[in-house]
Design a protein around this motif. Structure first.
Motif, PDB file in Angstrom:
ATOM      1  N   VAL A  31       0.836  -1.206   0.000  1.00 33.41           N
ATOM      2  CA  VAL A  31       0.000   0.000   0.000  1.00 33.41           C
ATOM      3  C   VAL A  31       0.868   1.251   0.000  1.00 33.41           C
ATOM      4  N   PHE A  95      -3.699   3.268   4.518  1.00 32.49           N
ATOM      5  CA  PHE A  95      -3.848   1.843   4.794  1.00 32.49           C
ATOM      6  C   PHE A  95      -5.080   1.620   5.666  1.00 32.49           C
ATOM      7  N   TYR A 199      -9.566  -1.598  -2.598  1.00 30.12           N
ATOM      8  CA  TYR A 199      -9.586  -0.139  -2.485  1.00 30.12           C
ATOM      9  C   TYR A 199     -11.013   0.322  -2.172  1.00 30.12           C
TER      10      TYR A 199
END
Length: 207
Positions: A31, A95, A199
């Motif tokens: 990430v 994150f 996502y």
């Protein structure tokens, strides 16, 4: 280069209280690498330029790795470099532990089956898997990478997107409407390792 799969959907939906597993350093690094590429695309292009001399036609001879047969050869790499050099910076990715949990569970489902798609063994899709864990809003998307044990190589694979018409993995990575991400990795029957990245505009785990 074996790109993987991609998925994109927009909606607003509800949520089961999960047992939160701690993300690994590798999963967090994936990430962070994606975020670095979004924030400083021109600088990130340097990592891709360093790979040009490793190509012989469609064969990619990376140091210390088994040579990889790509579909497009150096042309796809050059196209990705040009994209990064022309791209405007996008906001960073934060994150999200809940997204990481969903991604890891999907990776653990794909690996033993040798699968590479966005549908789980139980028929679940990304929205279903997120609904089980919490509440998401706005846009959600999913990328899948295979065969890469290093975070930077995962991101390079998604950016180059060899053999993928429309470069959908790259578009997900650079989508300005996606603000959070979580990565989950697991052993894969055919490709050694599979890394799923989920996502969202926003995602909240159930308490």
């Amino acid at each position: 280069m074996r790109p993987a799969a991609l998925f994109l959907v927009a909606l607003l939906l509800p949520a089961q209280a999960p047992a939160l597993e701690k993300a690994t350093a590798f999963e967090r690094a994936v990430v962070q690498e994606m975020s670095d590429a979004r924030v400083s695309p021109r600088a990130y292009a340097r990592h891709l330029r360093e790979l040009r001399d490793a190509f012989e036609g469609t064969l990619w001879r990376r140091p210390g790795r088994v040579p990889l047969r790509t579909e497009e050869g150096v042309a796809a790499l050059d196209e990705a470099i040009a994209f990064l050099e022309a791209a405007r910076p996008v906001g960073p990715l934060r994150f999200n532990d809940g997204l990481a949990l969903a991604a890891r569970r999907h990776a653990q489902d794909l690996g033993p089956r040798g699968a590479l798609d966005h549908v789980g063994a139980d028929g679940s899709r990304l929205s279903d898997r997120l609904n089980r864990l919490g509440t998401w809003h706005g846009l959600i998307a999913e990328n899948i990478s295979t065969g890469e044990p290093e975070a930077r190589q995962v991101v390079i694979q998604l950016l180059v997107d060899d053999g993928v018409p429309g470069r959908g993995h790259r578009r997900n990575l650079f989508n300005p409407d996606l603000h959070q991400a979580g990565a989950g990795s697991a052993p894969h029957r055919d490709y050694r390792v599979v890394t799923v990245i989920d996502y969202a505009d926003g995602f909240l785990l159930k308490p």
